[in-house]
Scaffold this motif. Structure first.
Motif, PDB file in Angstrom:
ATOM      1  N   THR A   1      -9.454  13.106   5.386  1.00  0.00           N
ATOM      2  CA  THR A   1      -8.028  12.833   5.259  1.00  0.00           C
ATOM      3  C   THR A   1      -7.269  13.871   6.093  1.00  0.00           C
ATOM      4  O   THR A   1      -7.865  14.831   6.593  1.00  0.00           O
ATOM      5  N   PRO A   2      -5.954  13.720   6.259  1.00  0.00           N
ATOM      6  CA  PRO A   2      -5.207  14.739   7.003  1.00  0.00           C
ATOM      7  C   PRO A   2      -5.375  16.142   6.438  1.00  0.00           C
ATOM      8  O   PRO A   2      -5.441  17.119   7.191  1.00  0.00           O
ATOM      9  N   MET A   3      -5.461  16.264   5.099  1.00  0.00           N
ATOM     10  CA  MET A   3      -5.674  17.583   4.510  1.00  0.00           C
ATOM     11  C   MET A   3      -7.024  18.149   4.921  1.00  0.00           C
ATOM     12  O   MET A   3      -7.153  19.314   5.295  1.00  0.00           O
ATOM     13  N   MET A   4      -8.060  17.307   4.888  1.00  0.00           N
ATOM     14  CA  MET A   4      -9.383  17.754   5.287  1.00  0.00           C
ATOM     15  C   MET A   4      -9.415  18.088   6.771  1.00  0.00           C
ATOM     16  O   MET A   4     -10.065  19.065   7.191  1.00  0.00           O
TER      17      MET A   4
ATOM     18  N   VAL B   1       0.860  -1.191   0.000  1.00  0.00           N
ATOM     19  CA  VAL B   1       0.000   0.000   0.000  1.00  0.00           C
ATOM     20  C   VAL B   1       0.893   1.235   0.000  1.00  0.00           C
ATOM     21  O   VAL B   1       1.606   1.491   0.973  1.00  0.00           O
ATOM     22  N   THR B   2       0.876   1.994  -1.093  1.00  0.00           N
ATOM     23  CA  THR B   2       1.629   3.241  -1.109  1.00  0.00           C
ATOM     24  C   THR B   2       0.764   4.352  -0.516  1.00  0.00           C
ATOM     25  O   THR B   2      -0.460   4.340  -0.653  1.00  0.00           O
ATOM     26  N   GLY B   3       1.419   5.287   0.161  1.00  0.00           N
ATOM     27  CA  GLY B   3       0.655   6.310   0.871  1.00  0.00           C
ATOM     28  C   GLY B   3      -0.066   5.740   2.070  1.00  0.00           C
ATOM     29  O   GLY B   3      -1.031   6.317   2.563  1.00  0.00           O
ATOM     30  N   GLY B   4       0.422   4.596   2.579  1.00  0.00           N
ATOM     31  CA  GLY B   4      -0.273   3.877   3.641  1.00  0.00           C
ATOM     32  C   GLY B   4      -0.056   4.415   5.035  1.00  0.00           C
ATOM     33  O   GLY B   4      -0.626   3.883   5.998  1.00  0.00           O
ATOM     34  N   ALA B   5       0.716   5.483   5.155  1.00  0.00           N
ATOM     35  CA  ALA B   5       0.974   6.033   6.489  1.00  0.00           C
ATOM     36  C   ALA B   5      -0.154   6.919   6.993  1.00  0.00           C
ATOM     37  O   ALA B   5      -0.230   7.208   8.189  1.00  0.00           O
ATOM     38  N   SER B   6      -1.038   7.349   6.101  1.00  0.00           N
ATOM     39  CA  SER B   6      -2.116   8.254   6.526  1.00  0.00           C
ATOM     40  C   SER B   6      -3.246   8.225   5.513  1.00  0.00           C
ATOM     41  O   SER B   6      -3.113   7.665   4.417  1.00  0.00           O
ATOM     42  N   GLY B   7      -4.362   8.833   5.883  1.00  0.00           N
ATOM     43  CA  GLY B   7      -5.473   9.028   4.951  1.00  0.00           C
ATOM     44  C   GLY B   7      -6.053   7.755   4.380  1.00  0.00           C
ATOM     45  O   GLY B   7      -6.190   6.737   5.062  1.00  0.00           O
ATOM     46  N   LEU B   8      -6.383   7.817   3.081  1.00  0.00           N
ATOM     47  CA  LEU B   8      -7.028   6.683   2.423  1.00  0.00           C
ATOM     48  C   LEU B   8      -6.117   5.463   2.403  1.00  0.00           C
ATOM     49  O   LEU B   8      -6.581   4.330   2.553  1.00  0.00           O
TER      50      LEU B   8
ATOM     51  N   LYS C   1     -15.050   8.105   5.547  1.00  0.00           N
ATOM     52  CA  LYS C   1     -14.017   7.669   6.486  1.00  0.00           C
ATOM     53  C   LYS C   1     -13.001   6.814   5.733  1.00  0.00           C
ATOM     54  O   LYS C   1     -13.380   6.021   4.860  1.00  0.00           O
ATOM     55  N   PRO C   2     -11.713   6.933   6.062  1.00  0.00           N
ATOM     56  CA  PRO C   2     -10.699   6.143   5.353  1.00  0.00           C
ATOM     57  C   PRO C   2     -10.978   4.645   5.350  1.00  0.00           C
ATOM     58  O   PRO C   2     -10.684   3.962   4.366  1.00  0.00           O
TER      59      PRO C   2
END
Length: 253
Positions: A194-197, A10-17, A220-221
């Motif tokens: 997400t963290p941005m939201m 999972v790329t980008g798996g540290a946060s958000g979706l 929700k993620p």
């Protein structure tokens, strides 16, 4: 696909979706490798779900190849790939200070589109080495686009173009990789927490949620992760982009 013990990247798996997908896949029995640039957060999530973290820049062939090699050494060849690494900057084509710097546009394309393809090519190569199941299936790739691919708003030209590319990549990739027994699908999410939201005020979050037909709340993620799991489990889902957006159709601004 039976998900138990299947190696998942999972790329980008540290946060958000991406984090939502990583947690759902781990709960389903997958051996999850989180690839991200956020090392501290990524390691924390990996510990919580019993997976591993590998620092990775998806825009770099060398970095991604090394990350897949590390994940393969730990868990075996990738059987499920979820690409969530991305950026969503805003910028007008012509703003108050003149035309958008070309490097700003190129950076978004490089991360969101080229990065997605970089991961797809490496995941597909891994999957081709796996034993097939009864359907001849060896792996499942799930990419993240956005409803901006269809209704990009003012200020989203770079983002919408990058996500439109991910949508357009889906069918030809699915057709080409069918011979290897690899399915390719894309999720186009709407408004998610997400963290941005989360960086926006409660007032802004509530005003955005009010634009959603139903349910009238931010996603929700883990709900993104639920759709990833459903795509993996359903053997007939292939070459498709699925909107996950509460029936939202975005206005120009």
């Amino acid at each position: 696909m039976d998900m138990k013990e299947v190696p998942a990247v999972v790329t980008g798996g540290a946060s958000g979706l991406g984090e939502g997908a990583a947690r759902v896949l781990a709960a389903a029995g997958c051996r999850v490798a989180i690839l991200d640039l956020q090392q501290e957060r990524g390691e924390a999530v990996a510990r919580e779900i019993g997976g591993i973290f590998v620092k990775c820049d998806v825009t770099s062939a060398e970095s991604a190849e090394a990350a897949f090699a590390a994940a393969r050494e730990a868990h075996g060849p990738c059987g499920i790939s979820v690409s969530c690494a991305g950026v969503a900057p805003a910028g007008r084509i012509v703003g108050k200070e003149g035309p958008m710097p070309l490097e700003d546009f190129a950076r978004v394309i490089q991360i969101n589109l080229v990065g997605t393809f970089n991961v797809l090519r490496l995941a597909a190569a891994d999957m081709a080495e796996r034993a097939a199941n009864g359907d001849g299936e060896r792996g499942v790739i799930v990419n993240a686009a956005s409803i901006a691919a269809y209704e990009g708003q003012i200020g989203q030209s770079a983002y919408a173009a990058s996500k439109g590319g991910v949508v357009s990549l889906t069918l030809p990739a699915a057709r080409e990789l069918a011979r290897q027994g690899v399915r390719v699908n894309t999720i186009a999410p709407g408004l998610f927490m997400t963290p941005m939201m989360a960086s926006f005020s409660d007032e802004v979050q509530q005003s955005l949620a009010a634009t959603l037909p139903f349910p009238q709340r931010l996603g929700k993620p883990n709900e993104f992760g639920m759709l990833v799991e459903q795509i993996v489990r359903n053997p007939l889902l292939n070459g498709e982009t699925i909107r996950l957006d509460c029936a939202l159709r975005m206005a120009p601004r």
